[in-house]
Write a protein that holds these residues in place. Sequence first.
Motif, PDB file in Angstrom:
ATOM      1  N   GLU A 145       2.510 -17.497  -0.311  1.00 55.28           N
ATOM      2  CA  GLU A 145       3.856 -17.546  -0.878  1.00 55.28           C
ATOM      3  C   GLU A 145       3.844 -17.241  -2.377  1.00 55.28           C
ATOM      4  O   GLU A 145       4.776 -16.617  -2.903  1.00 55.28           O
ATOM      5  N   MET A 146       2.782 -17.656  -3.065  1.00 53.69           N
ATOM      6  CA  MET A 146       2.698 -17.380  -4.500  1.00 53.69           C
ATOM      7  C   MET A 146       2.462 -15.896  -4.758  1.00 53.69           C
ATOM      8  O   MET A 146       2.969 -15.336  -5.736  1.00 53.69           O
ATOM      9  N   GLU A 147       1.711 -15.233  -3.876  1.00 56.16           N
ATOM     10  CA  GLU A 147       1.551 -13.782  -3.994  1.00 56.16           C
ATOM     11  C   GLU A 147       2.891 -13.083  -3.781  1.00 56.16           C
ATOM     12  O   GLU A 147       3.224 -12.120  -4.479  1.00 56.16           O
ATOM     13  N   ARG A 148       3.657 -13.573  -2.818  1.00 60.02           N
ATOM     14  CA  ARG A 148       4.978 -12.995  -2.570  1.00 60.02           C
ATOM     15  C   ARG A 148       5.907 -13.256  -3.758  1.00 60.02           C
ATOM     16  O   ARG A 148       6.725 -12.408  -4.129  1.00 60.02           O
ATOM     17  N   TRP A 149       5.769 -14.436  -4.357  1.00 61.04           N
ATOM     18  CA  TRP A 149       6.574 -14.766  -5.532  1.00 61.04           C
ATOM     19  C   TRP A 149       6.256 -13.805  -6.679  1.00 61.04           C
ATOM     20  O   TRP A 149       7.156 -13.371  -7.412  1.00 61.04           O
ATOM     21  N   GLU A 150       4.984 -13.458  -6.839  1.00 64.27           N
ATOM     22  CA  GLU A 150       4.587 -12.538  -7.901  1.00 64.27           C
ATOM     23  C   GLU A 150       5.217 -11.161  -7.702  1.00 64.27           C
ATOM     24  O   GLU A 150       5.568 -10.483  -8.669  1.00 64.27           O
ATOM     25  N   ARG A 151       5.365 -10.736  -6.438  1.00 63.18           N
ATOM     26  CA  ARG A 151       5.923  -9.404  -6.171  1.00 63.18           C
ATOM     27  C   ARG A 151       7.441  -9.380  -6.277  1.00 63.18           C
ATOM     28  O   ARG A 151       8.018  -8.453  -6.835  1.00 63.18           O
ATOM     29  N   TYR A 152       8.092 -10.400  -5.717  1.00 62.45           N
ATOM     30  CA  TYR A 152       9.547 -10.340  -5.582  1.00 62.45           C
ATOM     31  C   TYR A 152      10.299 -11.362  -6.438  1.00 62.45           C
ATOM     32  O   TYR A 152      11.528 -11.308  -6.525  1.00 62.45           O
ATOM     33  N   ARG A 153       9.570 -12.321  -7.028  1.00 64.93           N
ATOM     34  CA  ARG A 153      10.187 -13.353  -7.861  1.00 64.93           C
ATOM     35  C   ARG A 153      11.264 -14.132  -7.111  1.00 64.93           C
ATOM     36  O   ARG A 153      12.311 -14.460  -7.670  1.00 64.93           O
TER      37      ARG A 153
END
Length: 331
Positions: free
Chosen positions: A171-179
């Motif tokens: 989820e943190m990787e996804r947060w980095e991509r899409y905020r």
Amino acid sequence: MSANPISFLPVWLLEFRAISVALMTKQGELVEANQGFLSVLGDLPAESAGAIFIDPPFFSLLKKEPGDGGLLHSGLVTLGKLNGMRRTFSGSIFLRNQMVLLVAEMDISAFERMSNEIDNLTVGYNEAKAQLTQRSLTLQKVLSENMALKSQDSLTGLPIRSKLDSQLDEEMERWERYRRPLALVILDIDNFSQVNESYGRETGDEILTHVATVIQQSIRTLDLAVRYGGKEFAILLPETNEIGALIAAERLRMELGDQIILPMVKPITASFGVATLLPDETRTEFCSRAERAAKNSKTTGKNCVTMAGVIGECDHLYQGINFEQTKANDV
């Protein structure tokens, strides 16, 4: 076979078994043959070799006009008895110096038997392969079930903390991509040690199981609830901002407070900590802020929800939210 001591075939060819060679007179008498022909001749009558030509018939061949090199026939040659054993060869028949020469390259009947054996082996191989594939799938299923059991809390049925760690990384990787917003709620059951001392561990286990059930019933499909510690639970809330996380935590707090587990005389309460992911924050830092927020709820009266401040190290910046106390103050 003629007793003529003169050999018409080379010595090396007489002993050769890979190719069947036979020399006959125009009357069909076998003059000479190598070991390859004799080995496949079996119990066929050698004294009248011409009589064993079934297809093409021996004497019909002699009526043909020889081709290049005296070739009378090229292709399949079937030898045997009309109503008995037969063998089919792939070869050629020549007329040389008034003698008929048969050169057979392969026993087709033996080849067909070999082909059938190969087919049977192929069928057996496919069956064995199918069985191995099924066993492999069964083994994979058992291994998956065992892995699931290892990553699952045996008492509550919830995943254990390692599942939260791996899901947080994704989820943190996804947060980095899409905020997209990401929130974490940690709840710590209040007065749990006193429950174990007063009512026994069985009641304590029943409370843990009950809390896990209430959590599972209150979260969304995309959320993840895990048993975080002995009396602590964590809920990962993707696509959830601060307000949404506070509302989710408060709703869960109220649902727990509405129920009593016998023989207890007071409802179950818990202290909640809520945090939303900050830029450049590690997984450990994210979890630590939610833990400190839950600890803040515990030390400021319990049975409340605390939102972690932006500056994680400054506990005094946490916003303690106790809806019950707010109602009392309003009165």
